[in-house]
Design an enzyme around this catalytic site. Sequence first.
Site, PDB file in Angstrom:
ATOM      1  N   SER A 122       0.813  -1.210   0.000  1.00  0.00           N
ATOM      2  CA  SER A 122       0.000   0.000   0.000  1.00  0.00           C
ATOM      3  C   SER A 122       0.853   1.269   0.000  1.00  0.00           C
ATOM      4  CB  SER A 122      -0.964  -0.046   1.194  1.00  0.00           C
ATOM      5  OG  SER A 122      -1.905   0.986   1.145  1.00  0.00           O
TER       6      SER A 122
ATOM      7  N   ASP B 228      -2.811   6.093  -3.445  1.00  0.00           N
ATOM      8  CA  ASP B 228      -1.656   5.483  -2.799  1.00  0.00           C
ATOM      9  C   ASP B 228      -1.125   4.347  -3.675  1.00  0.00           C
ATOM     10  OD1 ASP B 228      -3.751   3.722  -2.379  1.00  0.00           O
ATOM     11  OD2 ASP B 228      -3.115   3.157  -0.366  1.00  0.00           O
TER      12      ASP B 228
ATOM     13  N   ASP C 266      -1.275   1.126  -3.835  1.00  0.00           N
ATOM     14  CA  ASP C 266      -2.112   0.039  -4.354  1.00  0.00           C
ATOM     15  C   ASP C 266      -3.504   0.502  -4.765  1.00  0.00           C
ATOM     16  OD1 ASP C 266      -3.122   0.434  -1.761  1.00  0.00           O
ATOM     17  OD2 ASP C 266      -3.636  -1.680  -1.517  1.00  0.00           O
TER      18      ASP C 266
ATOM     19  N   ASP D 227      -6.110   1.865  -3.166  1.00  0.00           N
ATOM     20  CA  ASP D 227      -7.346   1.666  -2.399  1.00  0.00           C
ATOM     21  C   ASP D 227      -7.742   2.892  -1.586  1.00  0.00           C
ATOM     22  OD1 ASP D 227      -5.505   1.548  -0.324  1.00  0.00           O
ATOM     23  OD2 ASP D 227      -6.205  -0.383   0.471  1.00  0.00           O
TER      24      ASP D 227
END
Length: 451
Positions: free
Chosen positions: A101, A241, A243, A245
């Site tokens: 992340s 960010d 990843d 999400d």
Amino acid sequence: MGKYFGTDGVRGVANVELTPELAYRLGRTGGYVLTKHESTRPKVLIGRDTRVSGQMLENALIAGLLSIGAEVMRLGVISTPGVAYLTKTMDATAGVMISASHNPVEDNGIKFFGSDGFKLDDATELEIEGLLDEAEDTLPRPSGKELGFVHDYYEGAQKYLHMLRQTSDEDFSGIHVAIDGAHGATSSLAPRLFGDLEAEVSTIGTTPNGLNINEGVGSTHPEHLADFVLEKGADVGLSFDGDGDRLIAIDENGKIVDGDKIMFICGKYLNEIGRLKDNTIVATVMSNLGFHKTVAEHGMTALQTAVGDRYVVEEMRKNNYTLGGEQSGHIIFMDYSTTGDGMLSGVQLLQIMKATGKKLSELAAEMPVFPQRLVNIRVSDKNGAMNGPAVQAIIAEVEAEMAGNGRILVRASGTEPLVRVMAEAPTQEACDMYVERIANVVRENYALQEN
């Protein structure tokens, strides 16, 4: 949290803590637990972000999955919510995302999704951990035609983008959007999505090289996108960010619009059109007091959970709530997704701007915020720091001084060796004073170095 699984899967420094050997064992044990009741060959989808360690861990994980007989579909670089969506809609047995992340490039993580597209529950994670700790691997070892196989399914990303486009009744012509892809999973996806929706698109953080993910860019560094919005004269900035999400937005004046404000803007709009279940938004204990006051003033209810989008989703599923999220930018639109989705949040935000004809600054101004300060302290023992008598004593002392006119929240990070100290108070000066008093006690007793 267990021995291996934190609040967001298994994480660690790649090739040091999260080794290819561990990834292989996670493939075998996780694959077995999630597919053992299948009567036909299980199908597992795998995606990753742009970290240099991603391919190493992906190959090891795939080897473990193939060794228990799974069919593996490799999605390539894609966002975490993309993996969750495709797992659910393609009748896969499970999905796996390889990402840490917003963490630095040295870290990586492995996160599993069930066939319903939701993250695993605690019981399933504990079952996997039990198998990981077995002295001997006694899981099935098929051979010959029963062995698993792998193939690429890079067109999965296009299927996911098609779903995102369908969530808006508006095109975005006339809107200039600046995008920060954090050199991560959304680097190519987000510009394509908003371009397809007819927005004018300018980008930073969209040239990943394996080493620059989250480096001075993305939702944990929104100040860079704020400058870029002003430089380009954009109407709105969307900062993702690593990843994909979470989303932090920037208004046309370069002001940050965090997850609390995004939740309020979206909740108010959904409530007005009759699509906010029970007039309720699910948030966490980190949400600003201003969020709670404004939500109540507009006839809505804000529920609180522990920090972590998994706890928000858990509460949402209990009563089929349609909107929830975190101040950090994880926003869950349960009508469309099973997890936080930065690009989906961006589409919904721009749709509201287009439908109302309002600038983002106007929409965000409806929610005043209490001054807030958050300090992260890297510690040797985060649980010891949380329960230490000196830390507990200073927390009690500060709360007594506040006398209800503000709040303190001290918590251990679920994914890093950090203690987070947060204060809200009527003035920024008071916030700073309260936070520093508590943070200094944590530093004196437990700190390694401040983050």
